[in-house]
Write a protein that holds these residues in place. Structure first.
Motif, PDB file in Angstrom:
ATOM      1  N   MET A 176       0.932  -1.013   0.079  1.00 45.57           N
ATOM      2  CA  MET A 176       0.027  -0.206   0.114  1.00 45.57           C
ATOM      3  C   MET A 176       1.064   1.410   0.084  1.00 45.57           C
ATOM      4  O   MET A 176       2.209   1.163   0.389  1.00 45.57           O
ATOM      5  N   ARG A 177       0.132   2.214  -0.456  1.00 48.76           N
ATOM      6  CA  ARG A 177       1.136   3.647  -0.618  1.00 48.76           C
ATOM      7  C   ARG A 177       0.415   4.682   0.093  1.00 48.76           C
ATOM      8  O   ARG A 177      -0.955   5.076  -0.260  1.00 48.76           O
ATOM      9  N   VAL A 178       1.014   5.458   0.968  1.00 46.26           N
ATOM     10  CA  VAL A 178       0.488   6.677   1.563  1.00 46.26           C
ATOM     11  C   VAL A 178       1.130   8.128   0.922  1.00 46.26           C
ATOM     12  O   VAL A 178       2.551   8.151   0.815  1.00 46.26           O
ATOM     13  N   LEU A 179       0.214   8.786   0.728  1.00 45.76           N
ATOM     14  CA  LEU A 179       0.808  10.323   0.155  1.00 45.76           C
ATOM     15  C   LEU A 179       0.806  11.081   1.425  1.00 45.76           C
ATOM     16  O   LEU A 179      -0.226  11.426   2.179  1.00 45.76           O
ATOM     17  N   ASP A 180       1.866  12.043   1.646  1.00 45.93           N
ATOM     18  CA  ASP A 180       2.258  12.485   2.921  1.00 45.93           C
ATOM     19  C   ASP A 180       2.767  13.672   2.823  1.00 45.93           C
ATOM     20  O   ASP A 180       4.096  13.911   2.277  1.00 45.93           O
ATOM     21  N   ILE A 181       1.976  14.720   2.685  1.00 44.69           N
ATOM     22  CA  ILE A 181       2.275  16.246   2.308  1.00 44.69           C
ATOM     23  C   ILE A 181       2.347  17.206   3.406  1.00 44.69           C
ATOM     24  O   ILE A 181       1.348  17.081   4.337  1.00 44.69           O
ATOM     25  N   ASP A 182       3.464  17.967   3.482  1.00 41.33           N
ATOM     26  CA  ASP A 182       3.712  19.154   4.376  1.00 41.33           C
ATOM     27  C   ASP A 182       3.279  20.181   3.698  1.00 41.33           C
ATOM     28  O   ASP A 182       3.595  20.632   2.335  1.00 41.33           O
ATOM     29  N   MET A 183       2.539  21.211   4.103  1.00 46.65           N
ATOM     30  CA  MET A 183       2.244  22.401   3.484  1.00 46.65           C
ATOM     31  C   MET A 183       3.111  23.410   3.373  1.00 46.65           C
ATOM     32  O   MET A 183       3.205  24.084   2.049  1.00 46.65           O
ATOM     33  N   ASP A 184       4.311  23.236   3.906  1.00 46.54           N
ATOM     34  CA  ASP A 184       5.353  24.099   3.803  1.00 46.54           C
ATOM     35  C   ASP A 184       6.188  23.833   2.640  1.00 46.54           C
ATOM     36  O   ASP A 184       7.144  24.594   1.958  1.00 46.54           O
ATOM     37  N   PHE A 185       5.979  22.672   1.985  1.00 44.92           N
ATOM     38  CA  PHE A 185       6.390  22.436   0.493  1.00 44.92           C
ATOM     39  C   PHE A 185       6.139  23.458  -0.446  1.00 44.92           C
ATOM     40  O   PHE A 185       6.930  23.911  -1.264  1.00 44.92           O
ATOM     41  N   PHE A 186       4.967  24.345  -0.556  1.00 46.33           N
ATOM     42  CA  PHE A 186       4.380  25.252  -1.136  1.00 46.33           C
ATOM     43  C   PHE A 186       4.902  26.554  -0.955  1.00 46.33           C
ATOM     44  O   PHE A 186       4.250  27.576  -1.064  1.00 46.33           O
ATOM     45  N   LEU A 187       6.158  26.518  -0.406  1.00 41.56           N
ATOM     46  CA  LEU A 187       6.311  28.065   0.006  1.00 41.56           C
ATOM     47  C   LEU A 187       7.814  28.217  -0.956  1.00 41.56           C
ATOM     48  O   LEU A 187       8.505  27.406  -1.100  1.00 41.56           O
ATOM     49  N   GLU A 188       8.245  29.405  -1.106  1.00 40.03           N
ATOM     50  CA  GLU A 188       9.487  29.489  -1.867  1.00 40.03           C
ATOM     51  C   GLU A 188      10.740  29.294  -0.988  1.00 40.03           C
ATOM     52  O   GLU A 188      11.732  29.170  -1.821  1.00 40.03           O
ATOM     53  N   VAL A 208       5.776   5.584   1.579  1.00 44.39           N
ATOM     54  CA  VAL A 208       5.619   6.659   2.054  1.00 44.39           C
ATOM     55  C   VAL A 208       6.124   7.650   0.966  1.00 44.39           C
ATOM     56  O   VAL A 208       7.364   7.584   0.629  1.00 44.39           O
ATOM     57  N   ILE A 209       5.134   8.452   0.320  1.00 42.60           N
ATOM     58  CA  ILE A 209       5.487   9.715  -0.697  1.00 42.60           C
ATOM     59  C   ILE A 209       5.534  10.788   0.084  1.00 42.60           C
ATOM     60  O   ILE A 209       4.611  11.243   0.534  1.00 42.60           O
ATOM     61  N   HIS A 210       6.775  11.424   0.535  1.00 47.97           N
ATOM     62  CA  HIS A 210       6.943  12.318   1.497  1.00 47.97           C
ATOM     63  C   HIS A 210       7.310  13.683   0.774  1.00 47.97           C
ATOM     64  O   HIS A 210       8.225  13.761   0.248  1.00 47.97           O
ATOM     65  N   ALA A 235       9.013  14.215 -10.002  1.00 51.73           N
ATOM     66  CA  ALA A 235       7.808  13.516  -9.281  1.00 51.73           C
ATOM     67  C   ALA A 235       6.744  13.409 -10.191  1.00 51.73           C
ATOM     68  O   ALA A 235       5.775  14.363 -10.440  1.00 51.73           O
ATOM     69  N   LYS A 236       6.263  12.194 -10.739  1.00 53.75           N
ATOM     70  CA  LYS A 236       5.049  11.945 -11.463  1.00 53.75           C
ATOM     71  C   LYS A 236       4.515  10.822 -10.905  1.00 53.75           C
ATOM     72  O   LYS A 236       5.034   9.754 -10.696  1.00 53.75           O
ATOM     73  N   TYR A 237       3.245  11.109 -10.360  1.00 55.56           N
ATOM     74  CA  TYR A 237       2.578   9.929 -10.017  1.00 55.56           C
ATOM     75  C   TYR A 237       1.271   9.761 -10.536  1.00 55.56           C
ATOM     76  O   TYR A 237       0.654  10.508 -11.306  1.00 55.56           O
ATOM     77  N   ASP A 238       0.690   8.523 -10.596  1.00 47.90           N
ATOM     78  CA  ASP A 238      -0.983   8.187 -11.209  1.00 47.90           C
ATOM     79  C   ASP A 238      -1.892   8.211 -10.307  1.00 47.90           C
ATOM     80  O   ASP A 238      -2.745   7.204 -10.369  1.00 47.90           O
ATOM     81  N   SER A 239      -1.825   8.984  -9.403  1.00 44.43           N
ATOM     82  CA  SER A 239      -3.081   9.020  -8.086  1.00 44.43           C
ATOM     83  C   SER A 239      -3.121   7.564  -7.480  1.00 44.43           C
ATOM     84  O   SER A 239      -4.203   7.092  -7.018  1.00 44.43           O
ATOM     85  N   ASN A 240      -2.063   6.830  -7.568  1.00 37.87           N
ATOM     86  CA  ASN A 240      -2.282   5.609  -6.954  1.00 37.87           C
ATOM     87  C   ASN A 240      -1.607   5.538  -5.469  1.00 37.87           C
ATOM     88  O   ASN A 240      -0.658   4.786  -5.065  1.00 37.87           O
ATOM     89  N   PHE A 241      -2.488   6.159  -4.715  1.00 30.36           N
ATOM     90  CA  PHE A 241      -2.533   6.315  -3.338  1.00 30.36           C
ATOM     91  C   PHE A 241      -3.354   5.577  -2.473  1.00 30.36           C
ATOM     92  O   PHE A 241      -4.703   5.828  -2.866  1.00 30.36           O
ATOM     93  N   ASP A 242      -3.390   4.920  -1.393  1.00 31.65           N
ATOM     94  CA  ASP A 242      -4.372   4.504  -0.666  1.00 31.65           C
ATOM     95  C   ASP A 242      -4.953   5.352   0.304  1.00 31.65           C
ATOM     96  O   ASP A 242      -6.095   5.368   0.711  1.00 31.65           O
ATOM     97  N   PHE A 243      -3.846   6.370   0.960  1.00 32.73           N
ATOM     98  CA  PHE A 243      -4.319   7.187   1.948  1.00 32.73           C
ATOM     99  C   PHE A 243      -3.698   8.721   1.693  1.00 32.73           C
ATOM    100  O   PHE A 243      -2.420   8.620   1.142  1.00 32.73           O
ATOM    101  N   ILE A 244      -4.107   9.725   2.237  1.00 35.15           N
ATOM    102  CA  ILE A 244      -3.489  11.175   2.169  1.00 35.15           C
ATOM    103  C   ILE A 244      -3.276  11.746   3.625  1.00 35.15           C
ATOM    104  O   ILE A 244      -4.393  11.621   4.234  1.00 35.15           O
ATOM    105  N   THR A 245      -2.093  12.250   3.934  1.00 37.04           N
ATOM    106  CA  THR A 245      -2.131  13.077   5.017  1.00 37.04           C
ATOM    107  C   THR A 245      -1.492  14.379   4.500  1.00 37.04           C
ATOM    108  O   THR A 245      -0.609  14.384   3.974  1.00 37.04           O
ATOM    109  N   PHE A 246      -2.159  15.240   5.133  1.00 35.19           N
ATOM    110  CA  PHE A 246      -1.980  16.687   4.578  1.00 35.19           C
ATOM    111  C   PHE A 246      -1.414  17.509   5.796  1.00 35.19           C
ATOM    112  O   PHE A 246      -2.472  17.717   6.783  1.00 35.19           O
ATOM    113  N   ALA A 247      -0.344  18.088   6.095  1.00 37.00           N
ATOM    114  CA  ALA A 247       0.013  18.732   7.634  1.00 37.00           C
ATOM    115  C   ALA A 247       0.030  20.035   7.281  1.00 37.00           C
ATOM    116  O   ALA A 247       0.728  20.745   6.414  1.00 37.00           O
TER     117      ALA A 247
END
Length: 254
Positions: A1-13, A85-87, A220-232
Protein backbone atom coordinates in the motif's frame (compact mmCIF):
# COMPACT_ATOMS: atom_id res chain seq x y z
CA UNK A 1 0.00 0.00 0.00
CA UNK A 2 1.06 3.61 -0.53
CA UNK A 3 0.50 6.74 1.56
CA UNK A 4 0.81 10.27 0.17
CA UNK A 5 2.23 12.44 2.96
CA UNK A 6 2.33 16.19 2.24
CA UNK A 7 3.52 19.10 4.35
CA UNK A 8 2.06 22.48 3.43
CA UNK A 9 5.48 24.13 3.75
CA UNK A 10 6.48 22.46 0.48
CA UNK A 11 4.42 25.17 -1.23
CA UNK A 12 6.66 28.01 -0.04
CA UNK A 13 9.44 29.68 -1.98
CA UNK A 14 11.84 29.42 1.00
CA UNK A 15 12.36 27.03 3.92
CA UNK A 16 12.19 27.68 7.66
CA UNK A 17 14.37 25.55 9.95
CA UNK A 18 14.55 24.54 13.63
CA UNK A 19 11.19 25.84 14.83
CA UNK A 20 9.89 22.79 16.69
CA UNK A 21 9.19 24.77 19.87
CA UNK A 22 7.93 27.95 18.23
CA UNK A 23 4.19 28.44 17.75
CA UNK A 24 4.32 31.72 15.84
CA UNK A 25 3.36 31.66 12.18
CA UNK A 26 6.00 32.63 9.63
CA UNK A 27 6.21 36.20 8.37
CA UNK A 28 4.30 36.35 5.09
CA UNK A 29 6.57 39.14 3.86
CA UNK A 30 9.58 36.89 4.21
CA UNK A 31 8.04 33.58 3.16
CA UNK A 32 6.20 33.81 -0.13
CA UNK A 33 3.70 31.15 -1.12
CA UNK A 34 3.03 29.42 -4.40
CA UNK A 35 0.07 30.73 -6.33
CA UNK A 36 -3.17 28.83 -5.92
CA UNK A 37 -3.17 27.60 -9.52
CA UNK A 38 0.44 26.36 -9.17
CA UNK A 39 -0.47 24.22 -6.16
CA UNK A 40 -3.57 22.89 -7.89
CA UNK A 41 -1.54 22.14 -11.02
CA UNK A 42 1.02 20.16 -8.98
CA UNK A 43 -1.73 18.16 -7.26
CA UNK A 44 -3.61 17.38 -10.44
CA UNK A 45 -0.73 16.96 -12.89
CA UNK A 46 2.24 15.69 -10.89
CA UNK A 47 0.23 13.58 -8.46
CA UNK A 48 -2.85 13.04 -10.66
CA UNK A 49 -5.20 13.66 -7.75
CA UNK A 50 -8.85 13.95 -8.71
CA UNK A 51 -11.74 15.96 -7.27
CA UNK A 52 -14.07 13.26 -8.58
CA UNK A 53 -12.22 10.13 -7.39
CA UNK A 54 -11.20 11.38 -3.97
CA UNK A 55 -8.78 9.46 -1.75
CA UNK A 56 -9.38 8.78 1.93
CA UNK A 57 -7.21 10.90 4.17
CA UNK A 58 -6.87 13.50 6.87
CA UNK A 59 -5.76 17.11 7.25
CA UNK A 60 -3.65 17.39 10.40
CA UNK A 61 -2.18 20.29 12.34
CA UNK A 62 1.42 19.17 13.01
CA UNK A 63 3.15 16.60 10.86
CA UNK A 64 3.94 14.08 13.61
CA UNK A 65 0.17 13.57 13.95
CA UNK A 66 0.44 11.54 10.74
CA UNK A 67 2.04 8.76 12.79
CA UNK A 68 -1.03 8.47 15.01
CA UNK A 69 -3.41 8.57 12.04
CA UNK A 70 -1.47 5.75 10.38
CA UNK A 71 -1.60 3.80 13.64
CA UNK A 72 -5.38 4.22 13.69
CA UNK A 73 -5.65 2.96 10.11
CA UNK A 74 -3.43 -0.01 10.93
CA UNK A 75 -5.45 -0.87 14.03
CA UNK A 76 -8.63 -0.88 11.92
CA UNK A 77 -7.02 -3.14 9.30
CA UNK A 78 -7.30 -0.45 6.64
CA UNK A 79 -3.59 0.16 6.17
CA UNK A 80 -1.37 -2.89 5.74
CA UNK A 81 2.23 -2.82 6.96
CA UNK A 82 4.78 -2.34 5.64
CA UNK A 83 3.66 0.44 3.28
CA UNK A 84 5.33 2.98 1.00
CA UNK A 85 5.41 6.69 1.86
CA UNK A 86 5.54 9.48 -0.71
CA UNK A 87 6.84 12.33 1.46
CA UNK A 88 6.38 15.78 -0.10
CA UNK A 89 7.91 18.29 2.26
CA UNK A 90 10.42 21.09 2.78
CA UNK A 91 12.05 18.80 5.39
CA UNK A 92 12.93 15.10 5.40
CA UNK A 93 11.57 14.63 8.97
CA UNK A 94 14.18 11.93 9.58
CA UNK A 95 15.87 13.36 12.67
CA UNK A 96 18.47 15.76 11.31
CA UNK A 97 19.95 18.09 13.98
CA UNK A 98 18.38 16.04 16.77
CA UNK A 99 21.05 13.68 18.05
CA UNK A 100 19.16 13.16 21.30
CA UNK A 101 16.23 11.68 19.40
CA UNK A 102 18.50 9.49 17.27
CA UNK A 103 20.30 8.41 20.44
CA UNK A 104 16.99 7.39 22.02
CA UNK A 105 15.96 5.38 18.97
CA UNK A 106 19.33 3.65 18.47
CA UNK A 107 20.21 3.01 22.13
CA UNK A 108 16.79 2.31 23.62
CA UNK A 109 13.86 1.94 21.23
CA UNK A 110 15.49 -0.49 18.78
CA UNK A 111 16.39 -2.81 21.65
CA UNK A 112 12.72 -3.49 22.32
CA UNK A 113 10.57 -6.02 20.49
CA UNK A 114 8.85 -4.42 17.52
CA UNK A 115 5.40 -4.51 19.13
CA UNK A 116 6.74 -2.71 22.19
CA UNK A 117 8.35 -0.02 20.02
CA UNK A 118 4.96 0.76 18.49
CA UNK A 119 3.30 1.22 21.88
CA UNK A 120 4.01 4.94 22.24
CA UNK A 121 1.65 5.42 25.20
CA UNK A 122 3.78 2.98 27.20
CA UNK A 123 7.09 4.82 26.73
CA UNK A 124 6.88 6.66 30.05
CA UNK A 125 6.47 3.37 31.90
CA UNK A 126 9.34 1.68 30.02
CA UNK A 127 11.86 4.52 29.80
CA UNK A 128 10.83 6.69 32.80
CA UNK A 129 12.23 10.20 32.50
CA UNK A 130 14.32 9.19 29.50
CA UNK A 131 11.24 8.67 27.32
CA UNK A 132 11.19 10.66 24.10
CA UNK A 133 8.28 11.01 21.70
CA UNK A 134 7.84 11.52 17.95
CA UNK A 135 8.18 15.13 16.85
CA UNK A 136 7.57 16.95 13.59
CA UNK A 137 11.23 16.61 12.67
CA UNK A 138 11.55 12.85 13.22
CA UNK A 139 8.18 11.07 13.12
CA UNK A 140 9.23 9.21 9.95
CA UNK A 141 12.22 7.84 11.83
CA UNK A 142 9.86 6.38 14.43
CA UNK A 143 7.69 4.86 11.68
CA UNK A 144 10.81 3.16 10.30
CA UNK A 145 11.74 1.90 13.78
CA UNK A 146 8.19 0.50 14.03
CA UNK A 147 8.90 -1.39 10.77
CA UNK A 148 5.85 0.20 9.20
CA UNK A 149 7.60 1.52 6.11
CA UNK A 150 8.88 -0.47 3.13
CA UNK A 151 10.04 2.47 1.00
CA UNK A 152 10.27 6.28 1.12
CA UNK A 153 10.16 8.57 -1.87
CA UNK A 154 11.10 12.06 -0.69
CA UNK A 155 9.99 14.87 -2.99
CA UNK A 156 12.34 17.61 -1.88
CA UNK A 157 11.79 21.33 -1.80
CA UNK A 158 13.94 23.05 -4.47
CA UNK A 159 16.03 24.67 -1.72
CA UNK A 160 16.40 21.59 0.46
CA UNK A 161 19.97 20.40 1.06
CA UNK A 162 19.71 16.61 1.56
CA UNK A 163 18.53 17.11 5.13
CA UNK A 164 18.77 13.62 6.62
CA UNK A 165 21.42 12.32 9.06
CA UNK A 166 24.13 10.00 7.78
CA UNK A 167 23.72 7.83 10.89
CA UNK A 168 20.40 6.41 9.65
CA UNK A 169 21.77 5.40 6.25
CA UNK A 170 23.17 1.99 5.35
CA UNK A 171 26.90 1.84 6.22
CA UNK A 172 26.63 5.48 7.37
CA UNK A 173 26.81 6.56 3.73
CA UNK A 174 24.87 9.84 3.46
CA UNK A 175 24.42 9.50 -0.29
CA UNK A 176 23.30 5.88 -0.09
CA UNK A 177 19.81 5.22 -1.43
CA UNK A 178 19.00 2.93 1.48
CA UNK A 179 18.02 3.69 5.06
CA UNK A 180 19.07 1.12 7.62
CA UNK A 181 18.71 1.75 11.32
CA UNK A 182 21.02 -0.14 13.66
CA UNK A 183 21.74 -0.74 17.33
CA UNK A 184 24.68 -2.16 19.27
CA UNK A 185 24.67 -4.01 22.60
CA UNK A 186 28.09 -2.71 23.68
CA UNK A 187 28.40 0.68 21.96
CA UNK A 188 26.04 3.63 22.25
CA UNK A 189 25.07 6.26 19.68
CA UNK A 190 27.85 8.63 20.73
CA UNK A 191 30.35 6.02 19.47
CA UNK A 192 29.12 6.74 15.94
CA UNK A 193 29.65 10.48 16.37
CA UNK A 194 32.97 10.54 18.21
CA UNK A 195 34.73 7.20 17.74
CA UNK A 196 34.64 4.65 14.94
CA UNK A 197 31.62 4.11 12.69
CA UNK A 198 33.30 1.01 11.29
CA UNK A 199 33.74 -0.60 14.73
CA UNK A 200 30.15 0.26 15.63
CA UNK A 201 29.00 -1.74 12.62
CA UNK A 202 31.09 -4.81 13.50
CA UNK A 203 28.62 -6.07 16.12
CA UNK A 204 25.62 -4.00 15.14
CA UNK A 205 22.11 -5.40 14.96
CA UNK A 206 20.78 -4.23 11.61
CA UNK A 207 17.18 -3.29 10.93
CA UNK A 208 15.52 -4.00 7.54
CA UNK A 209 16.78 -1.98 4.58
CA UNK A 210 14.42 0.76 3.39
CA UNK A 211 14.84 2.08 -0.18
CA UNK A 212 15.08 5.87 -0.07
CA UNK A 213 14.54 7.79 -3.28
CA UNK A 214 15.00 11.55 -3.55
CA UNK A 215 12.93 13.37 -6.18
CA UNK A 216 12.34 16.96 -7.27
CA UNK A 217 9.17 18.86 -8.05
CA UNK A 218 9.89 18.25 -11.72
CA UNK A 219 10.67 14.52 -11.49
CA UNK A 220 7.83 13.63 -9.10
CA UNK A 221 5.26 11.99 -11.37
CA UNK A 222 2.51 9.76 -10.01
CA UNK A 223 -0.76 8.26 -11.23
CA UNK A 224 -2.93 8.88 -8.17
CA UNK A 225 -2.08 5.37 -6.98
CA UNK A 226 -2.31 6.27 -3.29
CA UNK A 227 -4.37 4.49 -0.66
CA UNK A 228 -4.41 7.35 1.86
CA UNK A 229 -3.40 11.01 2.13
CA UNK A 230 -2.08 12.99 5.08
CA UNK A 231 -1.73 16.75 4.69
CA UNK A 232 -0.05 18.73 7.48
CA UNK A 233 -0.65 22.43 8.10
CA UNK A 234 2.58 22.77 10.15
CA UNK A 235 1.63 26.22 11.49
CA UNK A 236 5.07 27.02 12.92
CA UNK A 237 6.59 26.48 9.47
CA UNK A 238 3.99 28.25 7.33
CA UNK A 239 2.48 31.75 7.11
CA UNK A 240 -1.26 32.38 7.40
CA UNK A 241 -1.27 33.46 3.76
CA UNK A 242 -0.83 29.80 2.76
CA UNK A 243 -3.88 28.55 4.64
CA UNK A 244 -5.93 28.62 1.43
CA UNK A 245 -4.12 25.38 0.56
CA UNK A 246 -6.00 23.64 3.38
CA UNK A 247 -9.29 24.19 1.59
CA UNK A 248 -7.71 23.31 -1.73
CA UNK A 249 -6.52 19.88 -0.60
CA UNK A 250 -9.91 19.06 0.91
CA UNK A 251 -11.31 18.92 -2.63
CA UNK A 252 -9.17 15.81 -3.19
CA UNK A 253 -9.74 14.03 0.15
CA UNK A 254 -12.77 12.05 1.26
Amino acid sequence: MRVLDIDMDFFLEDIAYLKNNCFDRLDSNEYKTWKCYDIEYFLENNLKLSKVKKIEGKVIENHNEALYYWQELINHNKLTIPFEVIHIDAHADLGLSNDLQCEFIFDKLLKLDVEERRNIVNYRKIFKNEARYPKMSDYLLFAIAFRWISKIEYVQHPKSKDDWPYSIMKDFDHQCKTIQLKSNKTKDYSYILYSSKEKYLENAILEPEIPFISLTKQTAKYDSNFDFITFAKSPSYTPKTLDFALELIKDFIK
